[in-house]
Design a protein around this motif. Structure first.
Motif, mmCIF file in Angstrom:
data_model
loop_
_atom_site.group_PDB
_atom_site.id
_atom_site.type_symbol
_atom_site.label_atom_id
_atom_site.label_comp_id
_atom_site.label_asym_id
_atom_site.label_seq_id
_atom_site.Cartn_x
_atom_site.Cartn_y
_atom_site.Cartn_z
ATOM 1 N N GLU A 1 0.805 -1.222 0.000
ATOM 2 C CA GLU A 1 0.000 0.000 0.000
ATOM 3 C C GLU A 1 0.843 1.280 0.000
ATOM 4 O OE1 GLU A 1 0.450 -1.228 4.378
ATOM 5 O OE2 GLU A 1 0.151 -2.206 2.424
ATOM 6 N N ARG A 2 2.139 1.140 0.328
ATOM 7 C CA ARG A 2 3.013 2.317 0.373
ATOM 8 C C ARG A 2 3.817 2.513 -0.914
ATOM 9 N NH1 ARG A 2 4.106 4.734 5.386
ATOM 10 N NH2 ARG A 2 3.168 3.699 7.179
ATOM 11 N N LYS A 3 3.822 1.510 -1.769
ATOM 12 C CA LYS A 3 4.644 1.608 -2.980
ATOM 13 C C LYS A 3 4.224 2.807 -3.834
ATOM 14 C CE LYS A 3 5.958 -3.269 -3.357
ATOM 15 N NZ LYS A 3 7.368 -3.023 -3.043
ATOM 16 N N GLY A 4 5.219 3.559 -4.282
ATOM 17 C CA GLY A 4 4.955 4.709 -5.133
ATOM 18 C C GLY A 4 4.388 5.908 -4.404
ATOM 19 N N LYS A 5 4.429 5.892 -3.058
ATOM 20 C CA LYS A 5 3.832 6.979 -2.277
ATOM 21 C C LYS A 5 4.786 7.442 -1.180
ATOM 22 C CE LYS A 5 -0.819 5.125 -3.033
ATOM 23 N NZ LYS A 5 -2.002 4.521 -2.389
ATOM 24 N N ILE A 6 4.585 8.683 -0.761
ATOM 25 C CA ILE A 6 5.367 9.261 0.341
ATOM 26 C C ILE A 6 4.383 9.848 1.351
ATOM 27 C CG2 ILE A 6 7.035 11.030 1.012
ATOM 28 C CD1 ILE A 6 8.211 10.772 -1.849
ATOM 29 N N GLN A 7 4.577 9.494 2.610
ATOM 30 C CA GLN A 7 3.714 9.956 3.700
ATOM 31 C C GLN A 7 4.373 11.118 4.439
ATOM 32 O OE1 GLN A 7 3.332 7.124 6.885
ATOM 33 N NE2 GLN A 7 1.384 7.960 7.611
ATOM 34 N N LEU A 8 3.651 12.213 4.582
ATOM 35 C CA LEU A 8 4.131 13.363 5.347
ATOM 36 C C LEU A 8 3.328 13.473 6.636
ATOM 37 C CD1 LEU A 8 4.436 16.050 2.503
ATOM 38 C CD2 LEU A 8 6.131 14.363 3.240
ATOM 39 N N ILE A 9 4.024 13.530 7.764
ATOM 40 C CA ILE A 9 3.367 13.624 9.077
ATOM 41 C C ILE A 9 3.787 14.930 9.742
ATOM 42 C CG2 ILE A 9 3.068 12.547 11.346
ATOM 43 C CD1 ILE A 9 3.840 9.875 10.052
ATOM 44 N N ASN A 10 2.811 15.762 10.033
ATOM 45 C CA ASN A 10 3.094 17.042 10.669
ATOM 46 C C ASN A 10 2.943 16.903 12.183
ATOM 47 O OD1 ASN A 10 3.523 19.688 11.298
ATOM 48 N ND2 ASN A 10 1.569 20.432 10.521
ATOM 49 N N ALA A 11 4.071 16.607 12.848
ATOM 50 C CA ALA A 11 4.068 16.446 14.310
ATOM 51 C C ALA A 11 4.703 17.642 15.004
ATOM 52 C CB ALA A 11 4.808 15.163 14.695
ATOM 53 N N ASN B 1 -1.325 19.964 24.188
ATOM 54 C CA ASN B 1 -0.691 19.741 22.892
ATOM 55 C C ASN B 1 -0.513 18.237 22.710
ATOM 56 O OD1 ASN B 1 1.421 19.431 20.832
ATOM 57 N ND2 ASN B 1 1.610 21.643 20.987
ATOM 58 N N ARG B 2 -0.887 17.718 21.563
ATOM 59 C CA ARG B 2 -0.842 16.266 21.362
ATOM 60 C C ARG B 2 0.554 15.723 21.079
ATOM 61 N NH1 ARG B 2 -6.251 16.724 17.790
ATOM 62 N NH2 ARG B 2 -5.423 18.821 17.727
ATOM 63 N N PHE B 3 1.512 16.604 20.833
ATOM 64 C CA PHE B 3 2.821 16.132 20.414
ATOM 65 C C PHE B 3 3.930 16.408 21.430
ATOM 66 C CE2 PHE B 3 0.395 16.886 16.512
ATOM 67 C CZ PHE B 3 0.474 15.622 15.939
ATOM 68 N N TRP B 4 3.943 17.598 22.018
ATOM 69 C CA TRP B 4 5.061 17.939 22.891
ATOM 70 C C TRP B 4 4.577 18.703 24.122
ATOM 71 C CZ3 TRP B 4 5.361 23.137 23.621
ATOM 72 C CH2 TRP B 4 4.857 23.975 22.620
ATOM 73 N N GLU B 5 5.466 18.789 25.087
ATOM 74 C CA GLU B 5 5.177 19.567 26.287
ATOM 75 C C GLU B 5 6.383 20.433 26.615
ATOM 76 O OE1 GLU B 5 4.352 16.640 29.219
ATOM 77 O OE2 GLU B 5 6.323 15.692 29.101
ATOM 78 N N LYS B 6 6.145 21.541 27.274
ATOM 79 C CA LYS B 6 7.233 22.420 27.668
ATOM 80 C C LYS B 6 8.004 21.799 28.817
ATOM 81 C CE LYS B 6 5.361 26.873 26.178
ATOM 82 N NZ LYS B 6 4.932 28.228 26.602
ATOM 83 N N MET B 7 9.310 21.955 28.782
ATOM 84 C CA MET B 7 10.148 21.423 29.852
ATOM 85 C C MET B 7 10.089 22.361 31.055
ATOM 86 S SD MET B 7 13.418 20.052 27.692
ATOM 87 C CE MET B 7 14.185 19.369 29.153
ATOM 88 N N ILE B 8 10.137 21.773 32.242
ATOM 89 C CA ILE B 8 10.126 22.573 33.461
ATOM 90 C C ILE B 8 11.365 23.453 33.517
ATOM 91 C CG2 ILE B 8 10.171 22.475 35.987
ATOM 92 C CD1 ILE B 8 8.657 19.805 35.754
ATOM 93 N N ARG B 9 12.485 22.869 33.110
ATOM 94 C CA ARG B 9 13.732 23.620 33.084
ATOM 95 C C ARG B 9 14.413 23.388 31.743
ATOM 96 N NH1 ARG B 9 19.088 22.487 34.391
ATOM 97 N NH2 ARG B 9 18.521 20.363 34.971
#
Length: 604
Positions: free
Chosen positions: A403-413, A430-438
């Motif tokens: 199903e991936r042949k001939g295709k490129i998947q772009l993921i915006n994380a 935020n579903r991807f990252w969190e701010k660090m305490i320090r």
């Protein structure tokens, strides 16, 4: 505070002893090898007495036979047969230099070679000099730090934290950075994702390679991940590193974990491939961003010219000031014919830098036309210690699923949309990252490590599901390819007559020459991507505006670029004049209230 930061802080505090005798930029020359020595000492402590008791029985054996026999007694691929350890070193302050050298010389050949890469004997002499007289104090402080209870990943964090601090002291460039462990975990998750079924087989052995392995973080996390997934599996790790201190740290980690330290090679991967001819199942790397390859240019250009595609750099050479795509070509050359997967971290430059017919574009075109590029994942900015730039993970596979042949998947994380929604109060997290305490240097964000609907788990699921949504776009390979054509217009005399050449053809006017990038694909009336001819595009988009123009077909070139952010761009309507006017009036009213002393909290 986590245990690794406690240990790193204790070790960092020892650097205060060097103040005045050493420049801050040179602290690492003492602290790093001493940390390695103390770590090896702690690991060997439980079996040290067994090695010493057995020592008389191996006196007549050759050096190599001694090492093999005593390694078994120690329970590792190395041992130390010196009578000294850190505790005994501190018991004899008057002979600290001689005893420390005796301790180092007591290591088996493989471990001793690691210490030699630090060139530490010079520092022993310097610290023992009466003018400094700090050697004993340094050894005593290290003897008080217990590094025995730390696993490989925690020790890796300690080393990388120390190296980061030393890099900041010496003002090293953003190219000299280290990969946060959560980024490596994400890369490993995605890299192994498609092979989950095959990796469950009992006794399976796979290989993992990193051509810029640093202290071995990629290799360590890869090994841990596979062991957690299948305890009966084995991952043999390989790597190469140009920095002697990082190389020594990586090899010491391999020794302790029971890996073969001979699989880690020293030197410049471009000029001397330490693992020439080897092929690997998996490859991971985070090569330096924007580092030039001028010093290695002769060897690289010669290989490109003489060997072509039979060598490592046949697809093309990027600009001299950024060798990122050289690393990727090198890794592609080490793919197994049947199946290999690559994960590599880049900044934005390799996505689109370079015009058609240039090095970067030719390399991208070669990768895309061979259907190796499987996915690109955009990460948040401010993830790395020494640079705040945005980064991207490229995933390559020379045996894509059907199903991936001939295709490129772009993921915006990158999480920018989530960030806007959180700020507007429309989303709680935020579903991807969190701010660090320090913050740690420039690292102010951290990819969330736990949970299937957030962070690493969520990104891995987006990759595995292979379906389009607000975070994922899937395009055919040809979508990223284009023809770069030269558009000419006639050279005309002042009287309006065309100027012809000696063959009766209209001469082009160089001042009016222009260029047009014509995509391979276009959208039809139903929004479906379909092939597009050069003439079709030209007649539709150019001719109506420049009726006398033509294409110089001898100069047409094919290019490839991936304008990642463009594909996820969302148009935001401009605010209406009424809204802007209302805000201005409100500001003016509040300003008047302040001037009259009538302003109250909450007016704004």
């Amino acid at each position: 505070m986590t245990s690794f930061t406690d240990k790193a802080n204790l070790i960092w505090d020892i650097a205060d002893l060097l103040r005045g005798d050493y420049k801050q930029s040179d602290y690492g020359k003492i602290i790093l090898p001493m940390t390695v020595l103390r770590r090896l000492d702690c690991v060997l402590q439980p079996t040290k007495s067994k090695v010493l008791e057995y020592l008389p029985k191996v006196e007549k054996l050759s050096d190599s036979a001694k090492d093999l026999t005593l390694n078994k007694r120690a329970g590792f691929n190395f041992h130390n047969r010196s009578l000294f350890d850190f505790a005994k070193l501190t018991a004899d302050p008057n002979n600290i230099a001689a005893n420390l050298r005796n301790f180092i010389n007591g290591f088996s050949a493989g471990a001793r070679e690691i210490i030699e890469y630090f060139d530490f004997d010079k520092q022993i002499e310097r610290m023992d000099d009466p003018k400094a007289d700090i050697l004993f104090q340094v050894v005593k402080r290290f003897a008080a730090i217990d590094l025995s209870g730390m696993d490989s990943m925690e020790m890796g964090y300690v080393f990388e934290d120390l190296i980061r601090r030393f890099a900041e002291q010496s003002n090293e460039t953003a190219g000299e950075h280290f990969t946060p462990r959560e980024v490596i975990k994400l890369m490993v998750n995605v890299l192994f994702n498609a092979d989950n079924k095959s990796l469950t087989k009992a006794g399976i052995v796979k290989t993992l390679y990193d051509p810029a392995c640093g202290t071995g973080g990629m290799l360590s996390v890869g090994e841990i991940h596979l062991k957690e997934f299948n305890p009966r599996s084995r991952l043999e790790v390989f790597g190469q590193e140009i920095n002697p201190e990082s190389y020594a740290i990586c090899k010491s980690d391999m020794l302790i974990k029971g890996q073969n330290p001979a699989n880690i090679k020293f030197g410049n991967t471009f000029t001397v491939d330490g693992l020439a001819g080897e092929k690997f199942d998996y490859m991971l790397s985070n090569p330096p961003f924007g580092v030039d390859w001028k010093k290695a240019s002769k060897i690289i250009k010669d290989e490109n010219k003489k060997l072509g595609y039979a060598g490592r750099f046949g697809a093309g050479l990027p600009r001299i000031n950024d060798g990122s795509l050289l690393f990727l070509q090198h890794m592609i050359s080490k793919m197994k014919p049947d199946s290999s997967r690559i994960g590599i971290v880049f900044n934005g430059s390799p996505l689109f830098t370079g015009q058609a017919g240039g090095g970067e574009s030719d390399i991208r075109l070669w990768i895309v036309q061979n259907d190796w590029l499987e996915a690109i994942i955009a990460l948040p900015d401010q993830l790395f210690y020494n640079t705040g730039i945005s980064t991207y993970i490229w995933i390559l596979n020379n045996n894509k699923a059907r199903e991936r042949k001939g295709k490129i998947q772009l993921i915006n994380a990158a999480g920018t949309k989530d960030e806007q929604l959180v700020a507007a109060g429309k989303l709680g997290f935020n579903r991807f990252w969190e701010k660090m305490i320090r913050s740690l240097g420039n690292k102010r964000k951290k990819i969330i490590e736990n949970g299937e609907d957030r962070g690493i788990g969520f990104i891995t699921k987006l990759y595995g599901d292979f379906s389009e949504n607000e975070f994922v776009k899937i395009f055919p390979n040809e979508f990223f390819c284009y023809h770069r054509v030269v558009v000419e217009q006639p050279l005309i005399m002042d009287n309006g007559e065309l100027i012809m050449d000696n063959k009766g053809r209209v001469k082009p006017d160089p001042k009016l020459r222009d260029y047009e990038n014509i995509p391979f694909l276009k959208k039809d009336k139903n929004g479906k991507l379909v092939p597009q001819a050069i003439d079709e595009y030209f007649n539709r988009e150019v001719k109506p505006h420049l009726p006398d123009s033509w294409i110089d077909e001898t100069k047409t070139k094919t290019g490839c670029e991936i304008n990642f952010t463009k594909y996820f761009y969302e148009f935001k309507p401009l605010r209406s004049l009424a809204e802007i006017r209302a805000d201005i009036l409100k500001l003016e009213q509040n300003t008047l209230l302040m001037e009259n002393g009538e302003w109250r909290m909450g007016n704004f």
